[in-house]
Design an enzyme around this catalytic site. Structure first.
Site, PDB file in Angstrom:
ATOM      1  N   LYS A  13      -6.269  13.227  -2.540  1.00 39.42           N
ATOM      2  CA  LYS A  13      -6.104  13.420  -1.043  1.00 39.42           C
ATOM      3  C   LYS A  13      -4.939  14.263  -0.750  1.00 39.42           C
ATOM      4  O   LYS A  13      -4.965  15.097  -0.175  1.00 39.42           O
ATOM      5  CB  LYS A  13      -6.294  12.303  -0.399  1.00 39.42           C
ATOM      6  CG  LYS A  13      -7.671  11.368  -0.621  1.00 39.42           C
ATOM      7  CD  LYS A  13      -7.923  10.059   0.427  1.00 39.42           C
ATOM      8  CE  LYS A  13      -6.582   9.135   0.079  1.00 39.42           C
ATOM      9  NZ  LYS A  13      -6.664   8.511  -1.635  1.00 39.42           N
ATOM     10  N   ARG A  88      -8.767   4.162   7.125  1.00 43.43           N
ATOM     11  CA  ARG A  88      -9.174   3.441   6.159  1.00 43.43           C
ATOM     12  C   ARG A  88     -10.125   2.188   6.454  1.00 43.43           C
ATOM     13  O   ARG A  88     -10.801   1.437   5.476  1.00 43.43           O
ATOM     14  CB  ARG A  88      -8.022   2.735   5.225  1.00 43.43           C
ATOM     15  CG  ARG A  88      -7.455   3.841   4.201  1.00 43.43           C
ATOM     16  CD  ARG A  88      -6.402   2.898   3.587  1.00 43.43           C
ATOM     17  NE  ARG A  88      -5.711   3.280   2.230  1.00 43.43           N
ATOM     18  CZ  ARG A  88      -5.146   4.135   1.922  1.00 43.43           C
ATOM     19  NH1 ARG A  88      -4.592   5.138   2.767  1.00 43.43           N
ATOM     20  NH2 ARG A  88      -4.996   4.083   0.645  1.00 43.43           N
ATOM     21  N   ARG A 122       0.827   9.555 -12.522  1.00 44.51           N
ATOM     22  CA  ARG A 122       1.550  10.174 -11.495  1.00 44.51           C
ATOM     23  C   ARG A 122       2.919  10.000 -11.321  1.00 44.51           C
ATOM     24  O   ARG A 122       3.430   8.880 -11.660  1.00 44.51           O
ATOM     25  CB  ARG A 122       0.912   9.603 -10.049  1.00 44.51           C
ATOM     26  CG  ARG A 122       1.608  10.321  -8.878  1.00 44.51           C
ATOM     27  CD  ARG A 122       0.805  10.097  -7.602  1.00 44.51           C
ATOM     28  NE  ARG A 122       0.461   8.494  -7.333  1.00 44.51           N
ATOM     29  CZ  ARG A 122      -0.161   8.193  -6.375  1.00 44.51           C
ATOM     30  NH1 ARG A 122      -0.863   9.416  -5.548  1.00 44.51           N
ATOM     31  NH2 ARG A 122      -0.459   7.035  -5.818  1.00 44.51           N
ATOM     32  N   ARG A 153       5.321   5.139  -8.613  1.00 50.46           N
ATOM     33  CA  ARG A 153       5.199   4.304  -7.424  1.00 50.46           C
ATOM     34  C   ARG A 153       5.107   3.050  -7.963  1.00 50.46           C
ATOM     35  O   ARG A 153       4.161   2.729  -9.034  1.00 50.46           O
ATOM     36  CB  ARG A 153       4.248   4.859  -6.668  1.00 50.46           C
ATOM     37  CG  ARG A 153       4.660   5.724  -5.420  1.00 50.46           C
ATOM     38  CD  ARG A 153       3.520   6.424  -4.724  1.00 50.46           C
ATOM     39  NE  ARG A 153       2.413   5.559  -4.389  1.00 50.46           N
ATOM     40  CZ  ARG A 153       1.399   6.126  -3.491  1.00 50.46           C
ATOM     41  NH1 ARG A 153       1.487   7.370  -3.110  1.00 50.46           N
ATOM     42  NH2 ARG A 153       0.456   5.255  -3.365  1.00 50.46           N
ATOM     43  N   ARG A 164      -6.234  -2.031  -5.517  1.00 49.03           N
ATOM     44  CA  ARG A 164      -6.399  -0.880  -4.695  1.00 49.03           C
ATOM     45  C   ARG A 164      -7.629  -0.262  -4.707  1.00 49.03           C
ATOM     46  O   ARG A 164      -8.281  -0.164  -3.442  1.00 49.03           O
ATOM     47  CB  ARG A 164      -5.143   0.454  -4.761  1.00 49.03           C
ATOM     48  CG  ARG A 164      -3.781   0.045  -4.457  1.00 49.03           C
ATOM     49  CD  ARG A 164      -2.940   0.827  -4.724  1.00 49.03           C
ATOM     50  NE  ARG A 164      -2.932   2.207  -4.477  1.00 49.03           N
ATOM     51  CZ  ARG A 164      -2.392   3.091  -5.023  1.00 49.03           C
ATOM     52  NH1 ARG A 164      -1.729   3.148  -6.160  1.00 49.03           N
ATOM     53  NH2 ARG A 164      -2.409   4.157  -4.816  1.00 49.03           N
TER      54      ARG A 164
HETATM   55  P1  AP5 Z   1      -3.066  12.282  -5.319  1.00 50.60           P
HETATM   56  O1  AP5 Z   1      -3.231  13.479  -4.825  1.00 50.60           O
HETATM   57  O2  AP5 Z   1      -1.679  11.744  -5.203  1.00 50.60           O
HETATM   58  O3  AP5 Z   1      -4.030  11.238  -5.122  1.00 50.60           O
HETATM   59  P2  AP5 Z   1      -4.283  10.424  -3.607  1.00 50.60           P
HETATM   60  O4  AP5 Z   1      -5.798  10.587  -3.335  1.00 50.60           O
HETATM   61  O5  AP5 Z   1      -3.607  10.940  -2.651  1.00 50.60           O
HETATM   62  O6  AP5 Z   1      -3.937   9.126  -3.976  1.00 50.60           O
HETATM   63  P3  AP5 Z   1      -2.893   8.069  -3.192  1.00 50.60           P
HETATM   64  O7  AP5 Z   1      -2.684   6.947  -4.444  1.00 50.60           O
HETATM   65  O8  AP5 Z   1      -1.827   8.657  -2.678  1.00 50.60           O
HETATM   66  O9  AP5 Z   1      -3.751   7.383  -2.293  1.00 50.60           O
HETATM   67  P4  AP5 Z   1      -3.875   5.944  -1.852  1.00 50.60           P
HETATM   68  O10 AP5 Z   1      -5.051   6.176  -0.835  1.00 50.60           O
HETATM   69  O11 AP5 Z   1      -3.902   4.792  -2.729  1.00 50.60           O
HETATM   70  O12 AP5 Z   1      -2.217   5.935  -1.225  1.00 50.60           O
HETATM   71  P5  AP5 Z   1      -1.517   5.860   0.012  1.00 50.60           P
HETATM   72  O13 AP5 Z   1      -0.338   6.600   0.011  1.00 50.60           O
HETATM   73  O14 AP5 Z   1      -2.538   6.615   1.014  1.00 50.60           O
HETATM   74  O15 AP5 Z   1      -3.316  12.443  -6.889  1.00 50.60           O
HETATM   75  C1  AP5 Z   1      -2.733  11.262  -7.796  1.00 50.60           C
HETATM   76  C2  AP5 Z   1      -2.380  11.949  -9.322  1.00 50.60           C
HETATM   77  O16 AP5 Z   1      -3.292  12.724  -9.795  1.00 50.60           O
HETATM   78  C3  AP5 Z   1      -1.265  12.743  -8.986  1.00 50.60           C
HETATM   79  O17 AP5 Z   1      -0.543  12.636 -10.051  1.00 50.60           O
HETATM   80  C4  AP5 Z   1      -1.889  14.219  -9.150  1.00 50.60           C
HETATM   81  O18 AP5 Z   1      -1.019  15.128  -9.520  1.00 50.60           O
HETATM   82  C5  AP5 Z   1      -2.844  13.953 -10.082  1.00 50.60           C
HETATM   83  N1  AP5 Z   1      -4.266  14.636  -9.576  1.00 50.60           N
HETATM   84  C6  AP5 Z   1      -4.822  14.861  -8.546  1.00 50.60           C
HETATM   85  N2  AP5 Z   1      -5.907  15.814  -8.450  1.00 50.60           N
HETATM   86  C7  AP5 Z   1      -5.885  15.941  -9.993  1.00 50.60           C
HETATM   87  C8  AP5 Z   1      -7.091  16.632 -10.751  1.00 50.60           C
HETATM   88  N3  AP5 Z   1      -8.057  17.352  -9.969  1.00 50.60           N
HETATM   89  N4  AP5 Z   1      -6.747  16.726 -12.250  1.00 50.60           N
HETATM   90  C9  AP5 Z   1      -5.695  16.077 -12.611  1.00 50.60           C
HETATM   91  N5  AP5 Z   1      -4.855  15.614 -11.826  1.00 50.60           N
HETATM   92  C10 AP5 Z   1      -4.975  15.435 -10.543  1.00 50.60           C
HETATM   93  O19 AP5 Z   1      -1.773   4.319   0.494  1.00 50.60           O
HETATM   94  C11 AP5 Z   1      -0.626   3.667  -0.154  1.00 50.60           C
HETATM   95  C12 AP5 Z   1      -0.706   2.073   0.647  1.00 50.60           C
HETATM   96  O20 AP5 Z   1      -0.431   2.262   1.929  1.00 50.60           O
HETATM   97  C13 AP5 Z   1      -2.004   1.368   0.628  1.00 50.60           C
HETATM   98  O21 AP5 Z   1      -2.521   0.779  -0.559  1.00 50.60           O
HETATM   99  C14 AP5 Z   1      -1.877   0.558   1.653  1.00 50.60           C
HETATM  100  O22 AP5 Z   1      -1.160  -0.468   1.533  1.00 50.60           O
HETATM  101  C15 AP5 Z   1      -1.056   1.386   2.741  1.00 50.60           C
HETATM  102  N6  AP5 Z   1      -1.903   2.298   3.710  1.00 50.60           N
HETATM  103  C16 AP5 Z   1      -1.752   3.418   3.749  1.00 50.60           C
HETATM  104  N7  AP5 Z   1      -2.700   4.181   4.817  1.00 50.60           N
HETATM  105  C17 AP5 Z   1      -3.269   3.061   5.326  1.00 50.60           C
HETATM  106  C18 AP5 Z   1      -4.044   2.822   6.280  1.00 50.60           C
HETATM  107  N8  AP5 Z   1      -4.590   3.637   6.816  1.00 50.60           N
HETATM  108  N9  AP5 Z   1      -4.569   1.543   6.444  1.00 50.60           N
HETATM  109  C19 AP5 Z   1      -4.021   0.417   5.940  1.00 50.60           C
HETATM  110  N10 AP5 Z   1      -2.898   0.613   5.024  1.00 50.60           N
HETATM  111  C20 AP5 Z   1      -2.701   1.837   4.459  1.00 50.60           C
END
Ligand code: AP5
Length: 208
Positions: A13, A88, A122, A153, A164
């Site tokens: 994402k 979410r 990552r 992280r 997660r």
């Molecule tokens: P990346 O692009 O970083 O993936 P992502 O889908 O953005 O993953 P996140 O872990 O950031 O999502 P998340 O939803 O768990 O975390 P968030 O910060 O929103 O890619 C991941 C890795 O793969 C990278 O190293 C990248 O380089 C690599 N990669 C990507 N595509 C690739 C490909 N095609 N091939 C190879 N490698 C690839 O949330 C964190 C925490 O915040 C949550 O757990 C929760 O506690 C809280 N939170 C955030 N938003 C909310 C909400 N709306 N409601 C409630 N709690 C929330």
């Protein structure tokens, strides 16, 4: 254009939302990044959020909805925005629909195995927030874009990633049906390479 990137943790994402936002000249709004900034700045919101984030649980809906509502009032959102990791829960999606319209929802699909591999490798830049995978880094501690320090992280530890994923399946996956029923959902394969997946995103949005 108002877009949502939906998908499990590690589906890409952030990777694709940042790039598309840059191309469309609209902001990428990551609730995860906003929360991490609150944690770093030790605000009251950050202190409340960190115990949920560290455990891989969702932060309560009212906290998130208030934060997003405020963010949308910023002038840079006037021509559109891309949500990354929001909404979410169905409650968040319903709240969102009461104060804005969404044009499309990109649903990035990736298997749990791919996700675990990606998140364990990552690295995130502590200065510019750039995201990288160690397999593509010459030096795993230095940001290739700005020279900042790369960190792993805390919630990318394997045990927390597994939680997660479980939280995603239990609380977030319902949004797939929610947005499909509204005719907004665009399924995109997220399990391939970065370029291939990004091309899929652009095709789905009829931008390529
Ligand atoms: P990346 O692009 O970083 O993936 P992502 O889908 O953005 O993953 P996140 O872990 O950031 O999502 P998340 O939803 O768990 O975390 P968030 O910060 O929103 O890619 C991941 C890795 O793969 C990278 O190293 C990248 O380089 C690599 N990669 C990507 N595509 C690739 C490909 N095609 N091939 C190879 N490698 C690839 O949330 C964190 C925490 O915040 C949550 O757990 C929760 O506690 C809280 N939170 C955030 N938003 C909310 C909400 N709306 N409601 C409630 N709690 C929330």
């Amino acid at each position: 254009m108002n877009l949502i990137f939906l998908g499990p943790p590690g589906a890409g994402k952030g990777t694709h939302a940042v790039r598309l936002a840059h191309e469309l000249n609209i902001p990428q709004i990551s609730t995860g990044d906003m929360l991490r900034q609150h944690v770093r700045e030790k605000t009251a919101l950050g202190q409340e959020a960190s115990r949920f984030m560290d455990a891989g649980e969702l932060v309560p809906d009212d906290v998130i909805i208030g934060m997003v509502r405020q963010r949308l009032q910023q002038p840079d959102c006037a021509n559109g925005y891309i949500f990354d990791g929001f909404p979410r829960t169905v409650a968040q999606a319903e709240a969102l629909s009461s104060f804005t319209d969404i044009d499309a929802v990109i649903n990035l699909i990736a298997d749990d195995e791919v996700i675990i591999r990606r998140l364990s490798g990552r690295r995130v830049c502590s200065a510019c927030s750039g995201t990288f995978h160690i397999s593509r880094l010459e030096n795993p501690t230095v940001c290739p874009d700005c020279g900042g320090t790369l960190i792993h992280r805390a919630d990318d530890a394997e045990e927390t990633v597994l939680n997660r994923l479980e939280v995603y399946h239990r609380q977030t996956e319902a949004l797939i049906a929610y947005y499909r029923n509204k005719g907004l959902l665009l399924d995109v394969q997220g399990g391939g390479g970065v370029e291939e997946n990004y091309a899929g995103v652009k095709r789905a949005l009829k931008l390529a």
